[in-house]
Design a protein around this motif. Structure first.
Motif, PDB file in Angstrom:
ATOM      1  N   TYR A 105      47.100  33.689  52.792  1.00 37.25           N
ATOM      2  CA  TYR A 105      46.313  32.969  51.793  1.00 37.25           C
ATOM      3  C   TYR A 105      46.640  31.479  51.880  1.00 37.25           C
ATOM      4  O   TYR A 105      47.663  31.083  52.462  1.00 37.25           O
ATOM      5  CB  TYR A 105      46.578  33.506  50.386  1.00 37.25           C
ATOM      6  N   SER A 106      45.762  30.670  51.283  1.00 39.34           N
ATOM      7  CA  SER A 106      45.941  29.225  51.355  1.00 39.34           C
ATOM      8  C   SER A 106      46.781  28.724  50.186  1.00 39.34           C
ATOM      9  O   SER A 106      46.477  29.035  49.027  1.00 39.34           O
ATOM     10  CB  SER A 106      44.584  28.518  51.336  1.00 39.34           C
ATOM     11  N   ALA A 155      44.266  26.625  47.859  1.00 33.15           N
ATOM     12  CA  ALA A 155      43.080  27.180  47.205  1.00 33.15           C
ATOM     13  C   ALA A 155      43.439  27.884  45.898  1.00 33.15           C
ATOM     14  O   ALA A 155      44.570  28.350  45.708  1.00 33.15           O
ATOM     15  CB  ALA A 155      42.380  28.162  48.156  1.00 33.15           C
ATOM     16  N   TYR A 197      42.773  31.069  43.356  1.00 34.04           N
ATOM     17  CA  TYR A 197      42.405  32.469  43.528  1.00 34.04           C
ATOM     18  C   TYR A 197      42.182  33.134  42.166  1.00 34.04           C
ATOM     19  O   TYR A 197      42.752  32.714  41.143  1.00 34.04           O
ATOM     20  CB  TYR A 197      43.491  33.233  44.286  1.00 34.04           C
ATOM     21  N   ALA A 208      39.408  34.051  46.839  1.00 35.44           N
ATOM     22  CA  ALA A 208      39.461  32.617  46.542  1.00 35.44           C
ATOM     23  C   ALA A 208      38.244  32.281  45.698  1.00 35.44           C
ATOM     24  O   ALA A 208      37.139  32.769  45.955  1.00 35.44           O
ATOM     25  CB  ALA A 208      39.468  31.810  47.833  1.00 35.44           C
ATOM     26  N   ALA A 267      35.222  31.188  47.440  1.00 32.71           N
ATOM     27  CA  ALA A 267      34.589  32.171  48.325  1.00 32.71           C
ATOM     28  C   ALA A 267      33.948  33.313  47.578  1.00 32.71           C
ATOM     29  O   ALA A 267      33.320  34.185  48.193  1.00 32.71           O
ATOM     30  CB  ALA A 267      35.634  32.709  49.306  1.00 32.71           C
ATOM     31  N   THR A 298      30.910  35.762  49.041  1.00 34.91           N
ATOM     32  CA  THR A 298      31.377  37.119  49.336  1.00 34.91           C
ATOM     33  C   THR A 298      30.529  38.160  48.616  1.00 34.91           C
ATOM     34  O   THR A 298      30.073  39.152  49.225  1.00 34.91           O
ATOM     35  CB  THR A 298      32.849  37.276  48.934  1.00 34.91           C
ATOM     36  N   THR A 336      41.668  28.527  54.919  1.00 35.70           N
ATOM     37  CA  THR A 336      40.785  27.734  54.066  1.00 35.70           C
ATOM     38  C   THR A 336      39.844  28.697  53.340  1.00 35.70           C
ATOM     39  O   THR A 336      39.750  29.873  53.673  1.00 35.70           O
ATOM     40  CB  THR A 336      39.946  26.739  54.882  1.00 35.70           C
ATOM     41  N   ALA A 337      39.157  28.164  52.354  1.00 39.10           N
ATOM     42  CA  ALA A 337      38.158  28.957  51.629  1.00 39.10           C
ATOM     43  C   ALA A 337      36.753  28.564  52.043  1.00 39.10           C
ATOM     44  O   ALA A 337      35.780  28.955  51.406  1.00 39.10           O
ATOM     45  CB  ALA A 337      38.346  28.773  50.125  1.00 39.10           C
ATOM     46  N   THR A 382      36.805  34.863  52.735  1.00 36.29           N
ATOM     47  CA  THR A 382      37.182  35.209  51.364  1.00 36.29           C
ATOM     48  C   THR A 382      38.356  34.417  50.824  1.00 36.29           C
ATOM     49  O   THR A 382      38.729  34.580  49.677  1.00 36.29           O
ATOM     50  CB  THR A 382      37.553  36.700  51.312  1.00 36.29           C
ATOM     51  N   GLY A 383      38.958  33.580  51.684  1.00 38.13           N
ATOM     52  CA  GLY A 383      40.185  32.889  51.287  1.00 38.13           C
ATOM     53  C   GLY A 383      41.422  33.672  51.669  1.00 38.13           C
ATOM     54  O   GLY A 383      42.545  33.191  51.492  1.00 38.13           O
TER      55      GLY A 383
END
Length: 978
Positions: free
Chosen positions: A257-258, A261, A263, A286, A289, A293, A340-341, A345-346
């Motif tokens: 995961y970022s 970002a 979530y 995210a 996203a 999604t 990245t998002a 989906t992140g």
């Protein structure tokens, strides 16, 4: 001028000094160029240049080796012509500039062709012994080295072709092995298991420089990873990850995961029946996203339940989506800067055996993961034939790609399994750029496999002294042209992973290593005491027999022998080196070992793609073994485009070969196109572009031809500078100005500026002005006339400068012109230096005066053209213009024969106001012209109108000037007859 006769039948045309020359109007075709090449060979021009340069400062352009595989294309010509211009210009500006051409001979392209040979004979590669196969590869490469050498020479490329280097020379192979063993002995070489780009078609690992990113269409999956939580709102929730490589899911070991970002936990509220995403299901996504999604999943209603902070994500773990098929391990969530998002989906599905970033984030967390009870080993899920292994339960034997590089059944089988397990939230298709082998044009696979690597970030002599740090420091110390090359090379060195040196092929320099499988010890290596003896054995054998010695049956005993206790415990490495390592070592066995050369090189010059190729491999190799770059400066050129700005390629049918271009004109037209272009950018070319270049060449050549035609009448006697008329001194001033431009242009590789300056001078200053003005004097003046002798002296001086200045760029034309002027059995313009011009020739005040004269001339010429167009005037010699100028210009124009300058029979200056119908020229203020008819009779020899025609009783139909010329001519004829 005239061909009229006098009363006694004298043909006046025979008394004129008209141009005469055998120098043809068109450039030399293939036969003429071949004759010059043979002449240079016969006179041993290269050897004479080396002898004459002894003791001078040295400039070494090191040749990046082209691949010995096929005829030359126009890109080769661009590259080699640029190199040749650099070398020739440095040689003619006081340097000793040797040039040794070279060829890269190992690697896959040769292997492929040789495999085709054997298949045509009904033999498979597996049925051919390694020595026999390598010998066939050597013959194939040697053939193309010979072909390309002749093609390069036909382009006028001058160098030591008799002693060219190749990477397959025995001495070269020995040197490459020695360089490799330096890395092994210093501990910079290691055997590791990492995901690499693997070509299923070629059955070998590929380097960054061996791939290109092409458009590809892949399946895109949104996959559910169930969260392993027994209570709370995450119980029963899933992390949704996105992937475009379904076949890598058996290798999944984590989710990334970022850390940048936001979530959230989302719940599906509305969705179609039988949908992958169903009402009541909760997903971690995210925030950026979520909407795309749910759109991909055909979800019509959803709600964000809460934020999920990074600290909470870091504590989560999931189950593998295929856990029921034998994937029962835990899947942790790891922070990754690469996430990245922007797409997906992140959350990034992380398979450490199938991607560099996946591997890096996994290994960066390996210690903490091991402490938490995770198995941190990286699985080998794909074999070298592109099929999934037993490490991918349920999919063993499924192929990612076929042997021909086409998509196979692994993706579909994995998607079916996900659907059956209820783990597929959504699916789609996506177009994106994906790495392909530039040889086979087929996709690569990222697969974990044992290979030999070069450390880039391991401390060497002191903390922080890594190979990457050395290379980055060397980049800052190097001069780049264009300067943008520095940033590009720096960025590539900063971003590149450890260098994968091993290739699973047989045509190349082997990794001359032995591995003790039980202990992991390597010979040669950091802990091996007898490295020096081992290296000596290997290099001595290679120098005598080539790298084939490594593949002989007794190699282990021969090289290890008494150096280890039990040679049978050691395994000989049979991989060959990445060919970029071969070429990256050329500085070691060319610059440092060839007599007359030296390292580091003054210059490396290649296409801009070599920032990730030869520039980089040479930089890393040299920094790893010598602590510095192998070059002082780097020049790059662009790629070829057609006239529509599309990249040239065989597949598009828009490519051109050098031979095609030359066949339409001559080699120097091709060379003129190269040096006229801004080669640091991509270059457009095609019929229209080359037509313009041909026209420019025609004008340039005919200027030389006109000078040669007049110089046939020059006896070589000079005129002192102080005795020269102003116009001649102005020409010498222009030569002095040009000398600075030419030298600076050659020094800065700004060849286009040199061409522009010289062609403008030849067209505007010479042909359209000086020659135009002086034709009358050169053709009609008495032989003893100072004006005529001065003009011939200056024309000779101009010719000598121009031919030398042009010689590095247009070697055939310059030599042809030089020999027409200076016929000699052993002379050559290429043995000359650029002219050293006296500082006294610079006269800025004179230049300003003649700039005013030329402005007046431009208005007069314009007025005459109007009169001729209206048929009120035939020849300009029928005119006697009245020119009205401001009073301030009278002094400037004083003493100048404006009638001669303006090509009229007479001309008068006035300062009174001009009438409204006087001719004026836009951009030239204060000057007006009225055209009147010239007075007097027409001279039958020079066609000038002069009241004095008829005053000489011996020659009553010519001017006194022409009468004097006729008397001199008659006296000379009498002397010759006597």
């Amino acid at each position: 001028m005239t061909d009229r006769h006098d009363a006694d039948g004298l043909d006046y045309a025979s008394t004129l000094f008209l141009p005469k020359t055998d120098f043809p109007m068109r450039g030399p075709k293939e036969e003429g160029e071949k004759a010059l090449l043979d002449r240079w060979d016969a006179m041993k021009l290269h050897d004479r240049l080396r002898a004459s340069s002894a003791g001078r400062r040295r400039f070494v352009l090191h040749d990046g080796p082209p691949y010995a595989n096929g005829n030359l294309h126009l890109g080769h010509a661009l590259n080699k012509v640029l190199k040749d211009v650099v070398v020739r210009s440095r040689q003619m500006t006081g340097w000793d500039a040797p040039y040794v051409p070279g060829w890269d001979c190992h690697g896959l392209p040769v292997e492929w062709k040789v495999e085709e040979w054997f298949r045509a004979e009904g033999r498979d590669k597996a049925d051919v012994s390694v020595p026999e196969f390598r010998e066939a590869c050597r013959r194939y490469a040697a053939h193309w080295v010979g072909v390309q050498a002749e093609e390069f020479r036909a382009l006028g490329v001058s160098g030591d072709f008799e002693n060219a280097y190749t990477t397959m020379d025995f001495a070269s192979e020995a040197a490459v092995a020695a360089e490799l063993m330096k890395f092994a002995a210093s501990g910079q070489l290691y055997r590791g298991s990492k995901p690499v780009m693997w070509s299923v078609v070629e059955r070998t690992v590929l380097a960054e420089a061996e791939v290109e990113h092409l458009d590809d269409q892949s399946d895109a999956l949104w996959v559910r990873f169930p969260v392993s939580a027994r209570d709370g709102d995450l119980a029963g929730a899933s992390v949704v990850a996105w992937t475009t490589t379904p076949w890598t899911l058996p290798g999944n070991r984590a989710l990334a995961y970022s850390p940048r970002a936001a979530y959230g936990l989302y719940e599906v509220t509305e969705a179609p029946k039988d949908n992958g995403a169903r009402p009541g299901e909760r997903y971690l996504l995210a925030d950026a996203a979520a909407e795309p999604t749910f759109g991909a999943a055909r979800v019509s209603g959803y709600a964000r339940l809460r934020e999920v902070p990074h600290e909470e994500l870091a504590q989560l773990e999931c189950a593998h989506p295929l856990r029921e098929m034998g994937y029962g391990f835990r899947v942790p969530l790891l922070a990754g800067d690469h996430v990245t998002a922007d797409a997906g989906t992140g959350f990034v599905h992380t398979a450490p055996g199938h991607g560099r970033e996946d591997y890096d984030v996994w290994m960066a967390n390996a210690r903490q993961l091991a402490a938490r009870g995770y198995d941190t080993s990286v699985p080998f899920t794909v074999a070298d034939d592109g099929r999934l292994t037993a490490a991918a339960p349920g999919f063993e034997g499924r192929a990612v790609l076929t042997e021909t590089g086409d998509r196979a059944d692994a993706d579909g089988t994995v998607m079916e399994a996900l659907t059956s397990a209820g783990m597929l939230v959504a699916r789609g298709r996506v177009k994106h750029q994906y790495p392909h082998s530039w040889r086979s044009k087929k996709p690569v696979v990222f697969r974990n496999t044992p290979q030999w690597f070069l450390h880039l970030d391991k401390d060497l002599d002191r903390p922080g002294d890594t190979l990457r740090a050395r290379a980055l420091d060397a980049v800052e110390r190097t001069r780049f042209h264009p300067e943008a090359g520095r940033n590009r090379l720096r960025a590539m060195v900063e971003a590149r992973p450890d260098w994968v040196l091993s290739r699973q092929r047989c045509w190349g320099v082997p990794l001359t290593l032995f591995l003790h499988e039980a202990t992991g010890e390597v010979v040669p290596g950091q802990g091996f005491a007898r490295n020096r003896e081992y290296v000596a054995r290997v290099t001595t054998a290679f120098e005598a027999e080539g790298a084939d010695a490594w593949f002989a049956e007794n190699a282990r005993e021969r090289f290890l022998g008494d150096l280890v206790a039990d040679p049978s415990e050691w395994t000989k490495v049979t991989d060959v080196l990445d060919v970029w390592f071969d070429s990256g070592c050329t500085h070691a066995f060319v610059l440092e070992k060839r007599l007359g050369l030296t390292g580091p090189a003054s210059l490396y010059l290649e296409g801009s793609d070599q920032h990730r190729g030869w520039f980089q491999s040479s930089l890393l190799e040299s920094c790893g073994t010598r602590g510095r770059a192998p070059f002082e400066a780097v020049v790059t050129h662009g790629f070829l485009l057609d006239e529509d700005a599309s990249k040239m390629s065989k597949s598009k049918g828009n490519g051109l070969t050098a031979a095609q271009v030359v066949s339409q004109s001559c080699t120097d037209v091709l060379r003129l196109w190269v040096v006229s272009s801004n080669f640091t950018d991509d270059l457009r070319t095609g019929p229209d572009v080359l037509k313009g270049t041909s026209e420019a060449y025609r004008k340039l050549r005919n200027t030389l031809r006109w000078m040669l035609g007049n110089l046939v009448h020059h006896d070589g006697t000079g005129v002192p500078y102080a005795s020269l008329p102003e116009l001649e001194r102005w020409v010498l001033h222009r030569l002095h100005e040009l000398d600075a431009v030419v030298r600076a242009g050659y020094e800065a590789y700004a060849f286009r500026k040199v061409v522009a300056a010289l062609t403008h001078f030849m067209a505007a200053d010479l042909s359209a002005f000086y020659f135009d003005v002086r034709k009358d004097a050169l053709y009609c003046d008495p032989a003893s006339s100072l004006r005529r002798r001065a003009a011939l002296h200056v024309v000779d001086t101009v010719f000598g400068c121009l031919v030398r200045w042009l010689a590095p760029m247009l070697p055939f034309t310059a030599e042809e012109a030089w020999l027409a002027r200076h016929p000699s059995a052993d002379g050559s313009v290429h043995l000359e230096q650029l002219p050293e011009l006296p500082g006294a020739w610079r006269d800025d005040a004179l230049a300003a005066r003649w700039a005013s004269v030329r402005r007046v001339r431009s208005v007069v010429i314009g007025a005459l053209e109007v009169e001729r167009a209206a048929r009120r005037l035939g020849s300009p010699l029928e005119a006697a213009p009245v020119v009205r100028v401001p009073e301030r210009l009278l002094e400037t124009l004083s003493g100048v024969d404006l009638a001669e300058v303006c090509l009229t029979s007479a001309l008068s200056l006035r300062i009174e106001e001009a009438s409204d119908d006087s001719f004026r020229l836009d951009g030239v203020e204060g000057i007006a012209v009225t055209v009147e008819k010239a007075k007097g009779r027409k001279c039958l020899r020079s066609w000038r109108f002069d009241p004095a025609v008829g005053t000489d009783p011996e020659y009553p139909d010519v001017t006194p000037r022409d009468a004097a010329a006729l008397r001199e001519w008659a006296a000379g004829r009498s002397r010759r007859a006597a």
